[in-house]
Design a protein around this motif. Structure first.
Motif, PDB file in Angstrom:
ATOM      1  N   GLY A 230      18.226 -31.836  40.157  1.00 59.70           N
ATOM      2  CA  GLY A 230      17.644 -33.161  39.967  1.00 59.70           C
ATOM      3  C   GLY A 230      17.574 -33.542  38.500  1.00 59.70           C
ATOM      4  N   GLY A 231      17.362 -32.542  37.610  1.00 60.72           N
ATOM      5  CA  GLY A 231      17.422 -32.801  36.176  1.00 60.72           C
ATOM      6  C   GLY A 231      18.832 -33.147  35.750  1.00 60.72           C
ATOM      7  N   TYR A 232      19.810 -32.445  36.343  1.00 58.98           N
ATOM      8  CA  TYR A 232      21.220 -32.764  36.087  1.00 58.98           C
ATOM      9  C   TYR A 232      21.502 -34.222  36.428  1.00 58.98           C
TER      10      TYR A 232
ATOM     11  N   VAL B 113      13.662 -35.397  32.519  1.00 66.04           N
ATOM     12  CA  VAL B 113      14.684 -34.394  32.833  1.00 66.04           C
ATOM     13  C   VAL B 113      14.010 -33.030  32.769  1.00 66.04           C
ATOM     14  N   GLU B 114      13.838 -32.389  33.928  1.00 67.56           N
ATOM     15  CA  GLU B 114      13.077 -31.143  33.997  1.00 67.56           C
ATOM     16  C   GLU B 114      13.976 -29.983  34.414  1.00 67.56           C
ATOM     17  N   ARG B 115      13.846 -28.849  33.688  1.00 68.63           N
ATOM     18  CA  ARG B 115      14.581 -27.602  33.967  1.00 68.63           C
ATOM     19  C   ARG B 115      16.023 -27.879  34.413  1.00 68.63           C
ATOM     20  N   GLY B 116      16.719 -28.705  33.655  1.00 66.29           N
ATOM     21  CA  GLY B 116      17.999 -29.227  34.094  1.00 66.29           C
ATOM     22  C   GLY B 116      19.197 -28.317  33.868  1.00 66.29           C
ATOM     23  N   PHE B 117      20.162 -28.450  34.766  1.00 64.67           N
ATOM     24  CA  PHE B 117      21.520 -27.902  34.624  1.00 64.67           C
ATOM     25  C   PHE B 117      22.296 -28.959  33.846  1.00 64.67           C
TER      26      PHE B 117
ATOM     27  N   VAL C 170      12.175 -34.382  28.041  1.00 68.90           N
ATOM     28  CA  VAL C 170      12.883 -33.167  28.434  1.00 68.90           C
ATOM     29  C   VAL C 170      11.840 -32.069  28.599  1.00 68.90           C
ATOM     30  N   LEU C 171      11.661 -31.606  29.825  1.00 67.29           N
ATOM     31  CA  LEU C 171      10.596 -30.659  30.142  1.00 67.29           C
ATOM     32  C   LEU C 171      11.218 -29.359  30.637  1.00 67.29           C
ATOM     33  N   HIS C 172      10.792 -28.219  30.062  1.00 68.99           N
ATOM     34  CA  HIS C 172      11.443 -26.945  30.397  1.00 68.99           C
ATOM     35  C   HIS C 172      10.449 -25.792  30.259  1.00 68.99           C
ATOM     36  N   SER C 173      10.821 -24.640  30.812  1.00 65.96           N
ATOM     37  CA  SER C 173      10.006 -23.433  30.732  1.00 65.96           C
ATOM     38  C   SER C 173      10.670 -22.414  29.816  1.00 65.96           C
ATOM     39  N   GLU C 174       9.844 -21.735  29.051  1.00 65.43           N
ATOM     40  CA  GLU C 174      10.336 -20.798  28.043  1.00 65.43           C
ATOM     41  C   GLU C 174      11.153 -19.660  28.651  1.00 65.43           C
ATOM     42  N   LEU C 175      10.732 -19.152  29.815  1.00 63.99           N
ATOM     43  CA  LEU C 175      11.379 -17.981  30.410  1.00 63.99           C
ATOM     44  C   LEU C 175      12.261 -18.346  31.595  1.00 63.99           C
ATOM     45  N   ASP C 176      12.748 -19.570  31.627  1.00 65.00           N
ATOM     46  CA  ASP C 176      13.651 -20.004  32.695  1.00 65.00           C
ATOM     47  C   ASP C 176      14.992 -19.297  32.523  1.00 65.00           C
ATOM     48  N   LEU C 177      15.324 -18.417  33.451  1.00 69.23           N
ATOM     49  CA  LEU C 177      16.613 -17.730  33.407  1.00 69.23           C
ATOM     50  C   LEU C 177      17.630 -18.351  34.360  1.00 69.23           C
ATOM     51  N   ARG C 178      17.202 -19.298  35.185  1.00 68.03           N
ATOM     52  CA  ARG C 178      18.124 -20.001  36.072  1.00 68.03           C
ATOM     53  C   ARG C 178      18.851 -21.101  35.289  1.00 68.03           C
TER      54      ARG C 178
END
Length: 677
Positions: free
Chosen positions: A541-543, A560-564, A610-618
């Motif tokens: 959805g961020g993509y 745009v959250e945790r986007g590809f 632009v919203l993201h997580s520090e340890l997002d490995l996906r």
């Protein structure tokens, strides 16, 4: 519902139904803002009705049973209850604050729970043996000197990791090759025995400590991750799913092994030949038949895009020819198969945003056992009673009994949430520009007047929005926004062809579908203000949000959250980067660039959070950092918000305070760029 109402969300586990079929035990968990953790206990839920009941989806509360649900345990977080075969004990996982969950057993007749394990990295799942004398469980075994296994060695002081595989991390876990998940077997302790007391020191020195839990025996030998425990009916062997090494571009998958459990048994056991199938869940039937829920990844092991799992059966586990019972093209099945005494299994079927219980017989006949706007998440069977954990537009998680095609509610854990105020979305189908039907929902604040409108896009992409109560929608509606959301081509729940349409064509018909649904929703309801719109989404959805604002400039703002966002940089950095992008956007540079939000970021003029997580490995943080920096460099109004310590699942299972803060950040953004009049 507001962000501060997160503690009102109750999540209900699989109902463990007592062998007499009259009652069940479930785990009920919730986010706790004071503890900044998920907390919960086991509850006893009566199942046999002594009066009239209401159908699923009603808000009138649980049906009359002559007894009300009640809390059974008082741990910090007690989860995953399972009855022993004779119904005398309940095994479950208990986690203390800041500690890994351990296995416990509780006597049904009364008394305190008894601890069974004390594993360094905890226990993640378990099963009872058919005779009820042993428990098989899953636990990670750390390499010496890692993950706190040696006191005084901190993560920064651990030795280097030598990596030779395609996959070495997992989102929400981190490195996993040096702490493989194994299967262990342990004797069930005598819950009536005297508790262990530690001896006092003597003049000769301190006494040797006595063990407080039984010593388990490791069953698996290969240092890879194992999952999917299933005992054979005689209890002499156990089936497990063992991770196999990926080849270049291949999706990760497992092999199915059957391991003997006799005295002195050791080794890899017998591998069940499944060809190109990737098993996901297994169960033995009463006659020794083996049911396998599996995806067919094709001869090269790479074909995973919009591939549904199908149910297969082997007449015996050594049978070389699995027989397919369901059609993956049209049936999207999930859940661990629940074997029935008279043959066949129960599974969950997903379709058009709903999830229902189906029975699949050994001749392939599929019978749907529930209907309506419900989302069944788990199944429990015992004593002829079929119980489910489910949600619907008015409930986040409840327990119900299935009878005559209807779910009869037995709990009403969502009553406080409804009292806080929830809105029931309206279902809508819009005919797109090319004649394709786009299915979704519209949620509108109560009252008169027009409302600024948010287009919300789900992740996946082979996932879907559903009919159940959804906190994202409710919080935005409470803030005064109309929310439109749909399942465009690429989504799950509408057949494989619907999902595969965007393979190596991302940002094409899926973009058309979400925009056409937005236009159709605005045209169908005069309360939606089509001149004041925003767009938001996470992961895929961020993509698609980032892709949308590069091609359509009507939006007042975007999240745009945790986007590809950068497919080129996804390879080698994401935990699924070795195969995901290769199938979804292709391998040729021109293909990748033609589907990359990063490649068209220069076209964006929309103010973008632009919203993201520090340890997002996906979707690694670098995806967001580069995208944000590009927007910043070209003068777009933008902001980067990074949540420390969180991974890709922040919005679903992150720390409660972070989940509340996330909502506050998003609402603040809309207040600035799309204020409610």
């Amino acid at each position: 519902m507001q962000a501060a109402d997160l503690p009102l969300i109750r999540t209900v586990s699989r109902p463990a139904v007592h062998p007499d079929g009259t009652w069940a035990v479930v785990s009920v968990t919730r986010p706790d803002l004071d503890a900044d953790a998920v907390v919960g206990q086991l509850w006893r839920v009566p199942l046999v009705s002594t009066g009239s009941t209401s159908g699923a989806g009603s808000t009138s509360g649980a049906g009359s049973t002559g007894e009300t649900p009640g809390r059974l345990t008082r741990g910090f977080r007690d989860t995953e209850p399972r009855f022993s075969p004779d119904g005398a004990l309940v095994a479950f996982l208990r986690a203390q604050p800041q500690a890994a969950p351990q296995l416990w057993v509780l006597p049904v007749a009364g008394g305190e729970a008894v601890q069974v394990t004390d594993r360094t990295l905890g226990v993640s799942g378990f099963r009872w043996s058919p005779d009820g004398k042993r428990l098989a469980f899953l636990s990670r075994e750390p390499e010496a000197g890692r993950y706190g296994s040696v006191e005084g060695i901190t993560p920064a002081a651990e030795g280097p990791r030598r990596i030779t595989e395609w996959s070495w991390t997992r989102n929400g876990l981190g490195y996993h090759r040096d702490r493989p998940q194994h299967v262990y077997l342990v004797d069930v302790p005598d819950v009536a025995a005297e508790p262990v007391v530690q001896p006092a020191p003597t003049p000769q020195g301190p006494a040797e400590p006595r063990p407080t839990v039984p010593e388990p025996r490791r069953v698996t030998t290969d240092d890879v991750d194992h999952s999917g425990i299933a005992f054979t009916p005689d209890g002499g062997s156990i089936a497990v799913l063992a991770e196999r090494e990926q080849g270049a571009g291949q999706v990760g998958r497992a092999v199915l092994r059957v391991l003997p459990l006799g005295a002195g048994a050791a080794g890899g056991g017998s591998e069940v030949e499944l060809g190109t199938l990737g098993p996901q869940a297994i169960a033995f039937g009463p006659g020794g038949e083996l049911y396998v829920l599996a995806q067919d990844h094709g001869p090269e092991g790479k074909d995973f895009v919009a591939r549904n799992a199908a149910l297969y059966v082997l007449s015996a586990w050594a049978d070389p020819e699995p027989r397919r019972l369901t059609d993956p093209e049209t049936q999207e099945l999930g859940h661990e198969p629940v074997a029935l005494p008279d043959g066949g299994v129960l599974l969950v079927l997903a379709s058009r945003g709903a999830q229902h219980v189906v029975r699949v017989d050994d001749d392939g006949t599929t019978t749907q056992l529930t209907g309506g706007d419900v989302v069944v998440s788990d199944i429990g069977v015992g004593g002829g009673t079929l119980a489910v954990a489910y949600g619907d537009p008015g409930t986040y998680g409840e327990v119900g009994v299935v009878a005559d095609g209807v779910i009869q509610p037995r709990t009403d854990f969502s009553a406080p949430l409804r009292a806080a105020g929830v809105v029931t979305p309206t279902e809508l189908t819009v005919t797109g520009r090319d004649g394709y039907p786009v299915h979704g929902w519209v949620a509108v604040p109560e009252g008169t007047g027009t409302h600024p409108t948010l287009l919300m896009i789900h992740g996946g992409p082979y996932s879907s929005y559903g009919v159940g109560l959804f906190d994202e929608t409710q919080v935005l509606v409470d803030a005064g926004y109309a929310v439109v959301y749909c399942n465009p081509r690429g989504s799950a729940g509408y057949g494989q062809a619907h999902g595969r349409t965007i393979k190596q064509a991302m940002g094409t018909v899926d973009l058309h579908d979400v925009l056409d649904f937005l236009d159709g929703a605005v045209a169908s309801d005069g309360r939606l203000d089509g001149s004041r719109v925003g767009v938001l989404g996470g992961s895929y959805g961020g993509y698609l949000t980032a892709w949308t604002v590069a091609h359509d400039h009507r939006f007042a703002g975007a999240v745009v959250e945790r986007g590809f966002l950068d497919p080129e940089a996804f390879f080698g950095t994401s935990d699924i980067g070795s195969f995901f992008g290769l199938e979804y956007v292709g391998e040729k540079p021109e293909q990748v660039a033609a589907q990359s939000p990063q490649a068209v970021a220069g076209q964006v003029t929309t103010p973008t959070l632009v919203l993201h997580s520090e340890l997002d490995l996906r979707c690694p943080l670098s995806q967001a950092e580069r995208y944000y920096s590009t927007l910043k460099g070209q003068g777009v109004e933008t902001e980067l918000v990074v949540f420390p310590g969180e991974n890709h699942e922040l919005s679903r299972s992150g720390r409660p305070r972070h989940r509340q803060q996330r909502f506050e950040v998003i609402l603040d953004w809309w207040k600035r760029y799309l204020p409610v009049a």
